[in-house]
Design a protein around this motif. Structure first.
Motif, PDB file in Angstrom:
ATOM      1  N   SER A  27       0.827  -1.205   0.000  1.00 12.91           N
ATOM      2  CA  SER A  27       0.000   0.000   0.000  1.00 12.91           C
ATOM      3  C   SER A  27       0.862   1.256   0.000  1.00 12.91           C
ATOM      4  O   SER A  27       0.538   2.250  -0.662  1.00 12.91           O
ATOM      5  CB  SER A  27      -0.926   0.000   1.220  1.00 12.91           C
ATOM      6  N   VAL A  28       1.974   1.220   0.747  1.00 12.48           N
ATOM      7  CA  VAL A  28       2.897   2.361   0.748  1.00 12.48           C
ATOM      8  C   VAL A  28       3.481   2.573  -0.642  1.00 12.48           C
ATOM      9  O   VAL A  28       3.548   3.709  -1.143  1.00 12.48           O
ATOM     10  CB  VAL A  28       4.030   2.136   1.779  1.00 12.48           C
ATOM     11  N   GLY A 147       7.505  12.737 -13.764  1.00  7.90           N
ATOM     12  CA  GLY A 147       7.593  14.131 -13.352  1.00  7.90           C
ATOM     13  C   GLY A 147       7.105  14.378 -11.948  1.00  7.90           C
ATOM     14  O   GLY A 147       6.974  15.524 -11.543  1.00  7.90           O
ATOM     15  N   ARG A 148       6.850  13.326 -11.184  1.00 10.54           N
ATOM     16  CA  ARG A 148       6.289  13.511  -9.853  1.00 10.54           C
ATOM     17  C   ARG A 148       7.401  13.887  -8.881  1.00 10.54           C
ATOM     18  O   ARG A 148       8.484  13.303  -8.886  1.00 10.54           O
ATOM     19  CB  ARG A 148       5.606  12.222  -9.393  1.00 10.54           C
ATOM     20  N   SER A 149       7.127  14.861  -8.027  1.00 10.89           N
ATOM     21  CA  SER A 149       8.145  15.331  -7.081  1.00 10.89           C
ATOM     22  C   SER A 149       8.300  14.353  -5.929  1.00 10.89           C
ATOM     23  O   SER A 149       7.423  13.531  -5.655  1.00 10.89           O
ATOM     24  CB  SER A 149       7.747  16.709  -6.540  1.00 10.89           C
ATOM     25  N   TRP A 150       9.451  14.459  -5.247  1.00 16.53           N
ATOM     26  CA  TRP A 150       9.685  13.631  -4.084  1.00 16.53           C
ATOM     27  C   TRP A 150       8.671  13.920  -2.987  1.00 16.53           C
ATOM     28  O   TRP A 150       8.242  13.011  -2.268  1.00 16.53           O
ATOM     29  CB  TRP A 150      11.096  13.872  -3.554  1.00 16.53           C
ATOM     30  N   MET A 151       8.268  15.175  -2.876  1.00 23.09           N
ATOM     31  CA  MET A 151       7.282  15.527  -1.855  1.00 23.09           C
ATOM     32  C   MET A 151       5.941  14.846  -2.138  1.00 23.09           C
ATOM     33  O   MET A 151       5.298  14.305  -1.233  1.00 23.09           O
ATOM     34  CB  MET A 151       7.105  17.046  -1.786  1.00 23.09           C
ATOM     35  N   SER A 152       5.531  14.883  -3.418  1.00 23.99           N
ATOM     36  CA  SER A 152       4.273  14.247  -3.790  1.00 23.99           C
ATOM     37  C   SER A 152       4.322  12.747  -3.504  1.00 23.99           C
ATOM     38  O   SER A 152       3.375  12.172  -2.957  1.00 23.99           O
ATOM     39  CB  SER A 152       3.981  14.490  -5.277  1.00 23.99           C
ATOM     40  N   SER A 153       5.459  12.100  -3.855  1.00 30.38           N
ATOM     41  CA  SER A 153       5.593  10.665  -3.596  1.00 30.38           C
ATOM     42  C   SER A 153       5.608  10.383  -2.096  1.00 30.38           C
ATOM     43  O   SER A 153       5.037   9.385  -1.630  1.00 30.38           O
ATOM     44  CB  SER A 153       6.883  10.141  -4.235  1.00 30.38           C
ATOM     45  N   ALA A 158       2.757   8.254   2.589  1.00 31.23           N
ATOM     46  CA  ALA A 158       2.168   8.390   3.925  1.00 31.23           C
ATOM     47  C   ALA A 158       0.679   8.026   3.904  1.00 31.23           C
ATOM     48  O   ALA A 158       0.175   7.338   4.798  1.00 31.23           O
ATOM     49  CB  ALA A 158       2.362   9.814   4.427  1.00 31.23           C
ATOM     50  N   ILE A 159       0.000   8.507   2.857  1.00 29.13           N
ATOM     51  CA  ILE A 159      -1.427   8.153   2.732  1.00 29.13           C
ATOM     52  C   ILE A 159      -1.575   6.656   2.489  1.00 29.13           C
ATOM     53  O   ILE A 159      -2.476   6.004   3.025  1.00 29.13           O
ATOM     54  CB  ILE A 159      -2.076   8.967   1.589  1.00 29.13           C
ATOM     55  N   GLY A 160      -0.647   6.091   1.672  1.00 31.27           N
ATOM     56  CA  GLY A 160      -0.667   4.648   1.444  1.00 31.27           C
ATOM     57  C   GLY A 160      -0.478   3.866   2.726  1.00 31.27           C
ATOM     58  O   GLY A 160      -1.043   2.781   2.893  1.00 31.27           O
ATOM     59  N   THR A 161       0.301   4.413   3.638  1.00 32.46           N
ATOM     60  CA  THR A 161       0.490   3.752   4.939  1.00 32.46           C
ATOM     61  C   THR A 161      -0.837   3.644   5.687  1.00 32.46           C
ATOM     62  O   THR A 161      -1.160   2.601   6.280  1.00 32.46           O
ATOM     63  CB  THR A 161       1.501   4.530   5.792  1.00 32.46           C
ATOM     64  N   ILE A 163      -3.831   3.633   4.340  1.00 31.45           N
ATOM     65  CA  ILE A 163      -4.662   2.653   3.639  1.00 31.45           C
ATOM     66  C   ILE A 163      -4.195   1.237   3.975  1.00 31.45           C
ATOM     67  O   ILE A 163      -5.009   0.339   4.219  1.00 31.45           O
ATOM     68  CB  ILE A 163      -4.613   2.902   2.121  1.00 31.45           C
ATOM     69  N   GLY A 164      -2.874   1.022   3.993  1.00 29.57           N
ATOM     70  CA  GLY A 164      -2.328  -0.289   4.306  1.00 29.57           C
ATOM     71  C   GLY A 164      -2.695  -0.745   5.703  1.00 29.57           C
ATOM     72  O   GLY A 164      -3.033  -1.920   5.923  1.00 29.57           O
ATOM     73  N   CYS A 165      -2.630   0.172   6.651  1.00 32.00           N
ATOM     74  CA  CYS A 165      -3.023  -0.170   8.026  1.00 32.00           C
ATOM     75  C   CYS A 165      -4.501  -0.552   8.090  1.00 32.00           C
ATOM     76  O   CYS A 165      -4.890  -1.486   8.810  1.00 32.00           O
ATOM     77  CB  CYS A 165      -2.733   0.995   8.962  1.00 32.00           C
TER      78      CYS A 165
END
Length: 384
Positions: A27-28, A147-153, A158-161, A163-165
């Motif tokens: 999920s992350v 083109g995705r920034s490191w901040m966006s990823s 974090a949001i994936g975390t 969802i994973g939980c």
């Protein structure tokens, strides 16, 4: 060696823990790949599905409680009777299911619950999608990841975390239900040995209703088991609803002069058990060639040959011909050597005593009494 003991030397780490970690990590990774916008949309969708599920369960449960008596009364008012003719497979399934809903409360509540839950959740999710798209919350996320920034990823991860939980907690909840139903199984002990499972169960599942689940689930499962066993027997009432005239006439002659239900039931038990011979050729055909010779009660009556299910079905038809309420019961029967094998017998209702009693016409040839003897359940185990 138990079913799960071989896992321990092969996998020194508890596999339940591994699976839960993988769920979160995947999920992350998905969140980081989607980025902040895509992950936020996925999180809103995940939350909406969770909320819709909870609301749908509550609404469906309330509706099932209200509508179940209504459905029962409606089906009883229809006065459904089994046709006095040979039925095809689909008609057999129809009458078994419809009369099962009418007569068995858990099946009726469960059916209404599933239908109400499915309809409610579909409506809520469509309503959510309509609102979300209308408000621009579910627009397309940026395509590709170049083109995705490191901040966006990072935000997406974090949001994936989260969802994973959430997904891991759903798995833990399912495992918690299993452990409540089968507390003594080896797999339950293996699950409970997982530190992640133990943490999730103790901190989230149990406070949210775990104690109630542990107390009520085994009782509910036992009730479901008993009702399912009755539903399995209903099919024989359906397929053998037609009573041939020669069998009906024979049953009336056999029970002539018998005043009580018990006297009639015993007379039929003795007649079927002594007139029908056990068909060892039929058993041999099945055991060696896997060829099963299906036969009707009329076939058994005509040939005077059959195996346990044929004895039981013929007895049931003859008993119904003289007004007795009777069931065909399937399960396991003792082989006399400490083991058990597939078997079938009957239960008949004696109105004089207001009780159901078991009998086994197949075993009459043994010379022992198998009409409601003491300890019948020690040699006969019902299907569950």
């Amino acid at each position: 060696m138990s079913d799960i003991e071989w896992l321990q030397p092969t996998f020194p780490v508890n596999l339940v823990t591994v699976v839960l970690i993988i769920i979160v990590l995947v999920s992350v990774l998905q969140g980081a790949t989607r980025g902040a916008t895509g992950s936020a949309q996925r999180f809103m969708q995940f939350a909406a599905e969770g909320a819709a599920t909870v609301v749908s369960v509550i609404v469906a449960w309330k509706l099932a409680a209200v509508l179940s008596p209504v459905v029962e009364e409606w089906l009883k008012s229809r006065q459904i009777v089994y046709p006095d003719e040979e039925l095809g497979l689909f008609r057999q399934m129809y009458y078994t299911f419809v009369t099962g809903i009418r007569d068995f409360p858990l099946l009726r509540v469960g059916t209404v619950f599933v239908l109400a839950y499915t309809a409610c959740k579909a409506i809520l999710l469509r309503l959510w999608l309509f609102i979300a798209y209308g408000a621009g919350l579910m627009g397309k996320s940026p395509a590709g990841g170049g083109g995705r920034s490191w901040m966006s990823s990072g935000v997406g991860g974090a949001i994936g975390t989260l969802i994973g939980c959430g997904r891991a907690l759903l798995v833990i909840a399912c495992l918690f239900v299993y452990t409540a139903l089968f507390p003594e199984s080896p797999f339950t002990r293996y699950v409970q040995a997982s530190t992640l499972y133990a943490e999730g169960a103790a901190r989230v599942v149990e406070p949210a209703g775990g104690e109630l689940l542990q107390q009520r689930l085994p009782v509910f499962a036992k009730a479901v088991e008993q009702e399912f066993s009755q539903i399995l027997q209903r099919k024989y009432e359906v397929i053998d609803a037609r009573i041939p005239s020669d069998i009906a006439e024979a049953a009336k002659q056999i029970t002539a002069g018998k005043e009580t239900d018990e006297a009639k039931a015993r007379a039929l038990y003795q007649w079927v058990g002594t007139r029908v011979q056990y068909d060892y050729d039929k058993v041999e055909q099945y055991e060696q060639k896997r060829i099963w010779k299906e036969q009707t009660p009329e076939d058994t009556f005509a040939t005077k040959l059959g195996v346990c299910i044929d004895y039981s079905r013929l007895y049931a038809v003859m008993a119904r011909a003289v007004g007795l309420d009777v069931k065909v019961v399937t399960g396991l029967g003792s082989d006399g050597r400490g083991g058990y094998g597939p078997h079938a017998w009957n239960e008949v209702f004696l109105a004089d005593n207001n009780e159901w009693v078991p009998l086994d016409a197949t075993w009459v040839s043994s010379g022992s009494n198998w009409f409601n003897p003491q300890g019948f359940d020690k040699t006969h185990i019902r299907d569950a």
